[in-house]
Design an enzyme around this catalytic site. Structure first.
Site, PDB file in Angstrom:
ATOM      1  N   HIS A  48       0.821  -1.229   0.000  1.00  0.00           N
ATOM      2  CA  HIS A  48       0.000   0.000   0.000  1.00  0.00           C
ATOM      3  C   HIS A  48       0.849   1.270   0.000  1.00  0.00           C
ATOM      4  O   HIS A  48       0.329   2.352  -0.290  1.00  0.00           O
ATOM      5  CB  HIS A  48      -0.907   0.051   1.240  1.00  0.00           C
ATOM      6  CG  HIS A  48      -1.967  -1.006   1.261  1.00  0.00           C
ATOM      7  ND1 HIS A  48      -2.852  -1.187   0.213  1.00  0.00           N
ATOM      8  CD2 HIS A  48      -2.298  -1.936   2.203  1.00  0.00           C
ATOM      9  CE1 HIS A  48      -3.668  -2.195   0.514  1.00  0.00           C
ATOM     10  NE2 HIS A  48      -3.354  -2.662   1.705  1.00  0.00           N
TER      11      HIS A  48
ATOM     12  N   ASP B 186      -2.405 -10.629  -2.139  1.00  0.00           N
ATOM     13  CA  ASP B 186      -2.964 -10.082  -0.895  1.00  0.00           C
ATOM     14  C   ASP B 186      -4.432  -9.726  -1.171  1.00  0.00           C
ATOM     15  O   ASP B 186      -4.780  -9.340  -2.287  1.00  0.00           O
ATOM     16  CB  ASP B 186      -2.179  -8.827  -0.503  1.00  0.00           C
ATOM     17  CG  ASP B 186      -2.603  -8.257   0.851  1.00  0.00           C
ATOM     18  OD1 ASP B 186      -1.871  -8.456   1.832  1.00  0.00           O
ATOM     19  OD2 ASP B 186      -3.659  -7.586   0.905  1.00  0.00           O
TER      20      ASP B 186
ATOM     21  N   HIS C 191      -6.066  -7.259  -0.418  1.00  0.00           N
ATOM     22  CA  HIS C 191      -6.243  -5.829  -0.716  1.00  0.00           C
ATOM     23  C   HIS C 191      -5.505  -5.456  -2.005  1.00  0.00           C
ATOM     24  O   HIS C 191      -4.504  -6.082  -2.353  1.00  0.00           O
ATOM     25  CB  HIS C 191      -5.691  -4.982   0.432  1.00  0.00           C
ATOM     26  CG  HIS C 191      -6.313  -5.271   1.764  1.00  0.00           C
ATOM     27  ND1 HIS C 191      -5.744  -6.108   2.693  1.00  0.00           N
ATOM     28  CD2 HIS C 191      -7.472  -4.819   2.309  1.00  0.00           C
ATOM     29  CE1 HIS C 191      -6.515  -6.175   3.764  1.00  0.00           C
ATOM     30  NE2 HIS C 191      -7.578  -5.408   3.562  1.00  0.00           N
TER      31      HIS C 191
ATOM     32  N   ASP D 145      -3.993 -12.741   3.523  1.00  0.00           N
ATOM     33  CA  ASP D 145      -5.262 -12.314   4.117  1.00  0.00           C
ATOM     34  C   ASP D 145      -6.470 -12.683   3.265  1.00  0.00           C
ATOM     35  O   ASP D 145      -7.601 -12.373   3.629  1.00  0.00           O
ATOM     36  CB  ASP D 145      -5.259 -10.817   4.487  1.00  0.00           C
ATOM     37  CG  ASP D 145      -4.626  -9.944   3.437  1.00  0.00           C
ATOM     38  OD1 ASP D 145      -4.368 -10.446   2.321  1.00  0.00           O
ATOM     39  OD2 ASP D 145      -4.386  -8.756   3.722  1.00  0.00           O
TER      40      ASP D 145
HETATM   41  N1  Q9C Z   1     -11.913   1.222   8.080  1.00  0.00           N
HETATM   42  C1  Q9C Z   1      -2.442  -5.071   4.374  1.00  0.00           C
HETATM   43  O1  Q9C Z   1      -3.059  -6.110   4.358  1.00  0.00           O
HETATM   44  N2  Q9C Z   1      -7.991  -1.395   7.165  1.00  0.00           N
HETATM   45  N3  Q9C Z   1      -3.010  -3.939   4.754  1.00  0.00           N
HETATM   46  C2  Q9C Z   1      -8.475  -0.148   7.647  1.00  0.00           C
HETATM   47  C3  Q9C Z   1     -10.466   1.222   8.051  1.00  0.00           C
HETATM   48  C4  Q9C Z   1      -6.631  -1.333   6.723  1.00  0.00           C
HETATM   49  C5  Q9C Z   1      -4.382  -3.904   5.135  1.00  0.00           C
HETATM   50  C6  Q9C Z   1      -9.949  -0.172   7.860  1.00  0.00           C
HETATM   51  C7  Q9C Z   1      -6.239  -2.619   6.057  1.00  0.00           C
HETATM   52  C8  Q9C Z   1      -4.803  -2.558   5.582  1.00  0.00           C
HETATM   53  C9  Q9C Z   1      -1.008  -5.030   4.021  1.00  0.00           C
HETATM   54 ZN    ZN Z   2      -3.928  -7.044   2.778  1.00  0.00          ZN
END
Ligand code: Q9C
Ligand code: ZN
Length: 657
Positions: free
Chosen positions: A152, A192, A194, A285
């Site tokens: 990210h 991943d 995301h 994940d």
């Molecule tokens: N409503 C990785 O898996 N979530 N990052 C925030 C806010 C963040 C995930 C939720 C998720 C980040 C590397």
């Molecule tokens: Zn992730």
């Protein structure tokens, strides 16, 4: 290339026939953690769990251990701005101590502590190290067990638990700093759950890097919650066609969905691209059991995905850990991957039978969009293939008795064999504790209880309501629905009027675009008479509709609205469903009884009505398509003539408070 034996110490001598697989793990990456002992999903136990698993199963002993080392600033700055580099270098120093938390709070999903700088440098440096060793041919492949994750992180921004973009830094290192190694084209596979927004941006215009990411997207509502991860984002200029996004429309995707994407998008493209090296942004994940991902990839699934990639780039593959938050899941998935790297074949196991219908839709969209760049994607897939879908009906509803069998999604023979497939394949899997997310016990509890779901908006039209049960979309909808687990249509339909005001508000919605949508005032108002269409459905289906009306990351491992809620709502009048309270329709309202069955609807909470009243939120008439479907519902339900229905909607949309 010669092996630098002083640096590579391994005890793999007993296993000469095996491939040389590098592993990097370093305790110092555990010192990055949330300040003040706050619990956080991205915590040191993640890499500890993976490392322990590899050791306890005698797998690490068959690998070559590499030393983690800090990345050089010069390599960081090929991807990140000087400013960002300085921030991460200095954030753990004493002079920043008083400002650390404040700086982190201004970033999106980021924490810092005294260990963050070193861990970030080691994470990026470790992926660089692993990539160099594999590029040189000293190793066949490698797994860098690193944190903080990286995909990210953007040029000038830490976000999503990521500080430096480890994979982007290693990729740019090989291409720009080590031309003599002959790595001219790199495939990055980001599995991943995301979207790898940072990596995408780094190589947006670069045809030397094919960036491929498969992730939950849900039309821009899943983290990082924007359109960057949509399939229309294909790169630009010379990089056009070298960026491929596969955006899931819903959670719960599993092996069958991922493998369909491998077989019908990734593998054909990689055959043409013919990379010299593959780097995997290996977040786990999307694994079954992950608390953030809500998907269902098994260790076996990961092993097949990896094996398919090993047939390219002479097997030169580096895996870099990204996300993954269930310790057991990430340990089992990592173990499966390292076994594949060592033995060049998938682990034992099998998968669920079919992808979701939505998966075929996404695959077809991607193929259509990228067919001009990759000829092997241009042909249409046979319908014989794309008609093979995972049933929306799983175990819980297969025995529920419906009067109307006509509109069922699957003929019963198909259903029986599909369910058998699922049952058999699950019993073949070696992983423990992954049944819980597939056989959700609460569903059988609520699948036999009927309620009246009272609708006042677009769901008054039967075809629209069916989208929430069978999946899909009707005309004018921009966003299709994923459907319910139990695909049976409503058992009965009734119309009633209720003394609650109908109103229209909001600027726009994902589903309908610009314009307001319908809300029911939660309080009675005897002046008002709102037409409502009541559907007799199960409490299980009501839960699935409640979820779809309130798009969120909730994974449905427990019900949103359970039997206790149902028993207490007649006294309470309404219940705000906390798990989806970000949604606009999380307020379940009790409207009375009909033949001893409770009548429920869903609307916004009173506080939102107050905001509409005060003008803080816009009251807005519906767009044409949305108004049309409301009219259609009222007309088809024989409640009003078209003309009267139009006037009814018009009045509700313009009536001031
Ligand atoms: N409503 C990785 O898996 N979530 N990052 C925030 C806010 C963040 C995930 C939720 C998720 C980040 C590397
Ligand atoms: Zn992730």
């Amino acid at each position: 290339m010669e092996v630098e034996s002083n640096k590579i110490k391994g005890s793999g001598n007993n296993y000469n026939c095996q491939r040389r697989v590098g592993l990097i793990y370093d305790e110092r990456m555990c010192s990055h953690c949330a300040p003040d002992g706050e619990p956080h999903p991205e915590n040191p136990n993640r890499i500890k769990a993976i490392w322990n698993k590899l050791q306890n199963s005698n797998i690490s002993q068959r690998c070559v251990m590499l030393n983690a080392k800090a990345v050089e600033d010069k390599l960081i700055q090929a991807v990140h701005s000087k400013n960002h580099n300085n921030l991460i270098r200095n954030i753990s120093s004493k002079v920043y101590a008083s400002r650390r938390n404040r700086i982190a709070s201004k970033l999106n999903s980021i924490y810092f502590n005294e260990g963050s700088s070193e861990a970030a440098y080691l994470a990026a440096g470790s992926v660089v190290e692993a990539a160099e060793k594999v590029a040189k041919g000293e190793l066949d492949s490698a797994f860098a067990i690193v944190r903080p994750p990286g995909h990210h992180a953007e040029e000038n921004e830490a976000m999503g638990f990521c500080l430096f973009n480890n994979v982007a830094i290693a990729t740019s290192f090989l291409l720009n700093e080590r031309p003599e190694l002959g790595i001219k084209k790199i495939l990055i596979v980001d599995w991943d759950v995301h979207h790898g927004n940072g990596t995408q941006k780094t190589f947006w215009q670069d045809p030397r890097v094919l960036f491929f990411s498969v992730h939950r997207h849900e039309f821009g509502s899943f983290y990082p919650a924007n359109d960057d991860g949509f399939y229309t984002m294909i790169g630009e200029g010379p990089g056009s066609g070298y960026n491929i996004n596969v955006p899931w429309e819903n959670g719960r995707c599993g092996d069958a969905d991922y493998l369909a994407v491998w077989d019908h998008i990734l593998v054909p493209v990689v055959e043409e691209f013919n990379p010299d090296m593959i780097i995997i942004s290996a977040g786990f994940d999307a694994a079954v059991g992950d608390p953030l991902g809500g998907c269902r990839v098994t260790p076996y699934g990961y092993s097949v995905m990896l094996k398919k990639l090993m047939d390219f780039a002479q097997g030169k593959i580096v895996l870099a850990l990204e996300g993954g938050y269930n310790l057991e899941s990430i340990a089992n998935s990592s173990l499966a991957c390292v076994e594949v790297l060592l033995e060049n074949k998938p682990i034992r196991g099998s998968s669920e039978a079919y992808p979701f219908e939505s998966t075929w839709r996404v695959i077809q969209e991607v193929r259509q969009k990228l067919g001009v760049f990759w000829p092997s994607l241009a042909d249409e897939l046979p319908t014989k293939l794309t008609n093979q879908n995972a049933p929306h009906i799983l175990i819980s509803s297969s025995d529920s008795k419906s009067e109307d069998e006509g509109a069922k999604l699957f003929v019963s023979a198909d259903l029986v064999s599909a369910v058998e497939d699922v049952v058999t394949s699950l019993s073949n899997l070696k992983v423990e504790d992954q049944t819980a997310s597939t056989f959700v016990p609460w569903r059988s509890d609520v699948s036999k209880i009927d309620i009246w779901y009272a609708t006042y908006g677009s769901n008054m039209s039967r075809s629209r309501l069916l989208c929430y049960i069978e999946g899909g979309k009707v005309e004018g909808m921009k966003k299709p629905c994923s459907g319910s687990m139990d695909g049976h249509p409503p058992k009965e339909i009734l119309w009633r009027t209720f003394s609650h005001r109908l109103l229209f508000g909001r600027e726009s919605t994902h589903t309908w675009g610009p314009g307001g949508i319908a809300f029911l005032h939660p309080k009675r108002d005897n002046q008002c008479k709102t037409h409502m269409c009541l559907y007799r459905i199960t409490l299980e289906q009501f839960n699935d509709i409640l979820l779809q009306e309130n798009v969120s990351n909730y994974d449905m491992s427990s019900p949103l609205f359970d039997v206790d809620a149902l028993n207490s709502i007649s006294n309470k009048g309404s219940i705000s469903v906390e798990a989806v309270k970000e949604g606009w329709y999380h307020n379940v309202l009790y409207l009375g009884k009909e033949r001893e069955m409770p009548i429920l609807t869903m609307t916004c909470p009173l506080s939102v009505i107050e905001s509409f009243k005060s003008g803080e939120l816009p009251l807005r008439p519906p767009c044409k398509e949305y108004a049309n479907i409301l009219v259609k519902g009222l007309v088809e339900g024989n409640q009003l003539t078209e003309e009267v229905a139009k006037a009814y909607i018009e009045e509700a949309a313009t009536e001031p408070f």
